[in-house]
Design a protein around this motif. Structure first.
Motif, PDB file in Angstrom:
ATOM      1  N   GLN A  59      36.723  48.007  48.239  1.00  0.00           N
ATOM      2  CA  GLN A  59      37.713  49.072  48.112  1.00  0.00           C
ATOM      3  C   GLN A  59      38.925  48.787  48.988  1.00  0.00           C
ATOM      4  OE1 GLN A  59      34.334  49.864  47.991  1.00  0.00           O
ATOM      5  NE2 GLN A  59      34.715  50.084  45.806  1.00  0.00           N
ATOM      6  N   ILE A  79      42.194  42.050  38.853  1.00  0.00           N
ATOM      7  CA  ILE A  79      40.838  41.717  39.335  1.00  0.00           C
ATOM      8  C   ILE A  79      39.934  42.951  39.307  1.00  0.00           C
ATOM      9  CG2 ILE A  79      39.498  41.055  41.393  1.00  0.00           C
ATOM     10  CD1 ILE A  79      40.817  38.599  40.538  1.00  0.00           C
ATOM     11  N   PHE A  80      40.474  44.096  39.707  1.00  0.00           N
ATOM     12  CA  PHE A  80      39.585  45.254  39.845  1.00  0.00           C
ATOM     13  C   PHE A  80      39.479  46.128  38.596  1.00  0.00           C
ATOM     14  CE2 PHE A  80      40.009  44.150  44.321  1.00  0.00           C
ATOM     15  CZ  PHE A  80      38.683  44.198  44.680  1.00  0.00           C
ATOM     16  N   THR A  81      40.316  45.852  37.584  1.00  0.00           N
ATOM     17  CA  THR A  81      40.103  46.597  36.340  1.00  0.00           C
ATOM     18  C   THR A  81      39.607  45.697  35.228  1.00  0.00           C
ATOM     19  OG1 THR A  81      42.387  46.321  35.607  1.00  0.00           O
ATOM     20  CG2 THR A  81      41.877  48.326  36.840  1.00  0.00           C
ATOM     21  N   ASN A  82      40.024  44.442  35.238  1.00  0.00           N
ATOM     22  CA  ASN A  82      39.642  43.570  34.135  1.00  0.00           C
ATOM     23  C   ASN A  82      39.648  42.104  34.570  1.00  0.00           C
ATOM     24  OD1 ASN A  82      38.989  42.737  31.581  1.00  0.00           O
ATOM     25  ND2 ASN A  82      41.073  42.911  30.780  1.00  0.00           N
ATOM     26  N   PRO A  83      38.696  41.737  35.432  1.00  0.00           N
ATOM     27  CA  PRO A  83      38.701  40.363  35.933  1.00  0.00           C
ATOM     28  C   PRO A  83      38.512  39.350  34.810  1.00  0.00           C
ATOM     29  CG  PRO A  83      36.662  41.495  36.523  1.00  0.00           C
ATOM     30  CD  PRO A  83      37.577  42.524  35.934  1.00  0.00           C
ATOM     31  N   GLU A 115      33.507  39.507  37.985  1.00  0.00           N
ATOM     32  CA  GLU A 115      33.043  40.824  37.518  1.00  0.00           C
ATOM     33  C   GLU A 115      31.678  41.158  38.126  1.00  0.00           C
ATOM     34  OE1 GLU A 115      34.132  42.225  33.810  1.00  0.00           O
ATOM     35  OE2 GLU A 115      33.423  44.041  34.763  1.00  0.00           O
ATOM     36  N   ASP A 116      30.757  40.213  38.045  1.00  0.00           N
ATOM     37  CA  ASP A 116      29.409  40.446  38.563  1.00  0.00           C
ATOM     38  C   ASP A 116      29.432  40.684  40.073  1.00  0.00           C
ATOM     39  OD1 ASP A 116      28.385  40.232  36.076  1.00  0.00           O
ATOM     40  OD2 ASP A 116      27.614  38.199  36.303  1.00  0.00           O
ATOM     41  N   ILE A 121      32.095  41.799  42.072  1.00  0.00           N
ATOM     42  CA  ILE A 121      32.750  43.029  42.536  1.00  0.00           C
ATOM     43  C   ILE A 121      32.040  44.281  42.045  1.00  0.00           C
ATOM     44  CG2 ILE A 121      35.030  41.967  42.831  1.00  0.00           C
ATOM     45  CD1 ILE A 121      35.903  43.296  40.263  1.00  0.00           C
ATOM     46  N   THR A 122      31.270  44.179  40.973  1.00  0.00           N
ATOM     47  CA  THR A 122      30.523  45.351  40.523  1.00  0.00           C
ATOM     48  C   THR A 122      29.125  45.384  41.143  1.00  0.00           C
ATOM     49  OG1 THR A 122      29.746  44.196  38.540  1.00  0.00           O
ATOM     50  CG2 THR A 122      31.723  45.544  38.301  1.00  0.00           C
ATOM     51  N   ARG A 143      26.659  43.152  41.107  1.00  0.00           N
ATOM     52  CA  ARG A 143      25.503  42.638  40.371  1.00  0.00           C
ATOM     53  C   ARG A 143      24.882  41.417  41.033  1.00  0.00           C
ATOM     54  NH1 ARG A 143      28.227  45.774  36.912  1.00  0.00           N
ATOM     55  NH2 ARG A 143      26.977  46.951  35.426  1.00  0.00           N
TER      56      ARG A 143
END
Lengths: 223, 260
Positions: B210, B242-246, B252-253, B255-256, B258
């Motif tokens: 964040q 990066i934070f809406t549509n990497p 993606e994995d 920052i979310t 995973r």
């Protein structure tokens, strides 16, 4: 914590699918009630709307709590944000089904000797075009199907055309007594509500397309 | 102020601790007066990469770099570079605030005094300016002669920033500058970082996604894909992207949450 997050995300997903099936049922029943002038079935749609509204609020609340707790990003963020919007479209479609059902009740009460066959057929045709749009929207959400979501809206022009035909027929083929005007207005509204259900379904498809692709352009270009 | 001018060019950069290669083939352009966040799982070499820019890694034995780090057109790993001068141009803030056990005043003038002589009046204005730019002046102006260690953690960190601003750097490196601070001090540091980008090129390492999303304009994602392999730059793009549509699934994995 991430497992909790994904578990809750899955729970919301299930909630939206369930809400979708309630809305689908409402739309199907309202169309059937219209065709058969079945006031009881119309009443069932009206009564069922409360449950749809409750789902809307409860899913919205879950989304906001989850965002506050986990600050999701990327596809999780797009997904939650899109759900918050999709449930508003669903809720609106539920309302449109209620509107159609209220018309059914009004017309059924007046026991009017009904529509000429031609207009009725056009309305049925409209319903037949709108139902697959809604089904497709719900299916694309459920299966996260980007291809299906991008195909929605193809029958838009056809629906518009039928609506125009209904208008033309209504305004040329009737003598305009006060009764006729009331009647015509109701049919015009019903066709308008059907058309809106189709539009809102396409909107849902756009949101599905967005959260799957991350491409915001889908809203600028239309689908 | 944030413009198109490239301040730092990284070309095919790699880094070795002894025989072990920890970073490999990193190339990126860092724009002047922007904030670039470096993110990635623990141990992937973010701090090592950060310390590349002021050649602090050389303080450890048996290290080696390959490729080029070019700042304002000059390769900083060329032999004729004056490392002291380089580190004057490139300030650094660490995870834990590390003020000297001296007064607030002495902390701020420590750097400038190393480089040249100043009059008392000049030093006074350096102290005031630096503390103002570090958003600490109003809190400490009446107690410049108290020991810096008496300040709160958040104030100490801002003092460390004031201390580096006093030598007028061009680039500021920050290694998890707020990770040891409470939310309110963190917010002050973040506000400060945001103001500083008007005049400085900032590179920040952070574990807090964040925070990276809030403060930076660009994000670089480093990742070690397999144990025993060096980390590489997986994705480098605008923070919003990066934070809406990497663009890369591994980003993606990560920052979310995973993996990592």
């Amino acid at each position: 914590m991430r497992e909790t997050f994904h578990h809750k995300l899955e729970e919301i997903n299930e909630d939206v699918i369930l809400m979708g099936s309630l809305v689908q049922e409402a739309v199907y029943n309202s169309i059937e009630a219209f065709i058969e002038m079945n006031a009881d079935l119309a009443q069932k749609v009206i009564d069922g709307d409360e449950k749809i509204n409750e789902s809307d609020i409860s899913i919205e609340e879950k989304c906001i709590v989850l965002q506050a707790e986990h600050q999701p990003v990327a596809k999780d963020l797009r997904y939650l944000h899109s759900i918050s919007i999709i449930i508003k479209y669903l809720e609106r479609i539920g309302d449109l089904a209620v509107n159609i059902s209220k018309i059914v009740k009004r017309l059924a009460r007046e026991k009017r000797k009904y529509l000429d066959r031609e207009i009725m057929d056009l309305l049925i045709e409209m319903g037949n075009l709108v139902k697959p749009e809604l089904n497709g929207a719900l299916e694309s959400f459920k299966n996260k199907d980007i291809k299906l979501a991008s195909k929605l809206g193809k029958s838009d022009d056809m629906v518009d055309e039928i609506q125009k035909m209904i208008f033309r027929k209504l305004f040329t083929s009737h003598k305009c007594s006060e009764e006729d005007i009331k009647f015509i207005t109701n049919i015009v509204l019903a066709s308008r509500y059907l058309e809106r259900i189709g539009d809102q379904s396409v909107n849902i498809g756009q949101r599905v397309l967005y959260f799957l692709s991350g491409d915001y352009k889908v809203f600028h270009n239309g689908v | 102020m944030s413009g198109d001018k490239i301040k730092i060019k990284v070309r095919n950069y790699g880094f070795y601790y002894g025989a072990v290669k920890v970073l490999s083939d990193i190339s990126m352009d860092i724009q002047e007066n922007t904030i670039t966040a470096i993110i990635g799982p623990s141990g992937c070499g973010k701090s090592t990469f950060l310390r590349t820019f002021n050649r602090m890694n050389e303080l450890l034995p048996n290290t080696r770099v390959e490729g080029d780090i070019i700042i304002d057109g000059i390769d900083i790993y060329k032999d004729n570079i004056d490392v002291v001068d380089l580190r004057k141009r490139i300030g650094m803030v660490f995870q834990r605030p590390n003020p000297f056990p001296k007064t607030i005043y002495e902390n701020v003038i420590y750097g400038p005094r190393l480089h040249r002589k100043y009059t008392k009046k000049q030093l006074g204005s350096i102290v005031e300016n630096s503390l103002k730019r570090a958003a600490l002046w109003d809190e400490v102006k009446h107690k410049l002669n108290t020991n810096a260690l008496d300040l709160s953690g958040g104030q100490q960190q801002r003092l460390c920033i004031a201390r580096l601003l006093a030598v007028n750097p061009e680039i500021i490196l920050m290694d998890e500058p707020a990770s040891a601070l409470d939310p309110s001090s963190t917010q002050k540091i973040e506000d400060l970082i945001d103001e500083l980008k008007e005049n400085y090129t900032i590179i920040i390492v952070t574990h807090n996604m964040q925070q990276a999303a809030r403060v930076s304009q660009k994000v670089a994602f480093l990742l070690t894909e397999n144990i025993c392999e060096p980390a590489t730059l997986v994705e480098y793009d605008d923070t919003n992207k990066i934070f809406t549509n990497p663009g890369d699934k591994r980003t993606e994995d990560y920052i979310t949450g995973r993996f990592g």
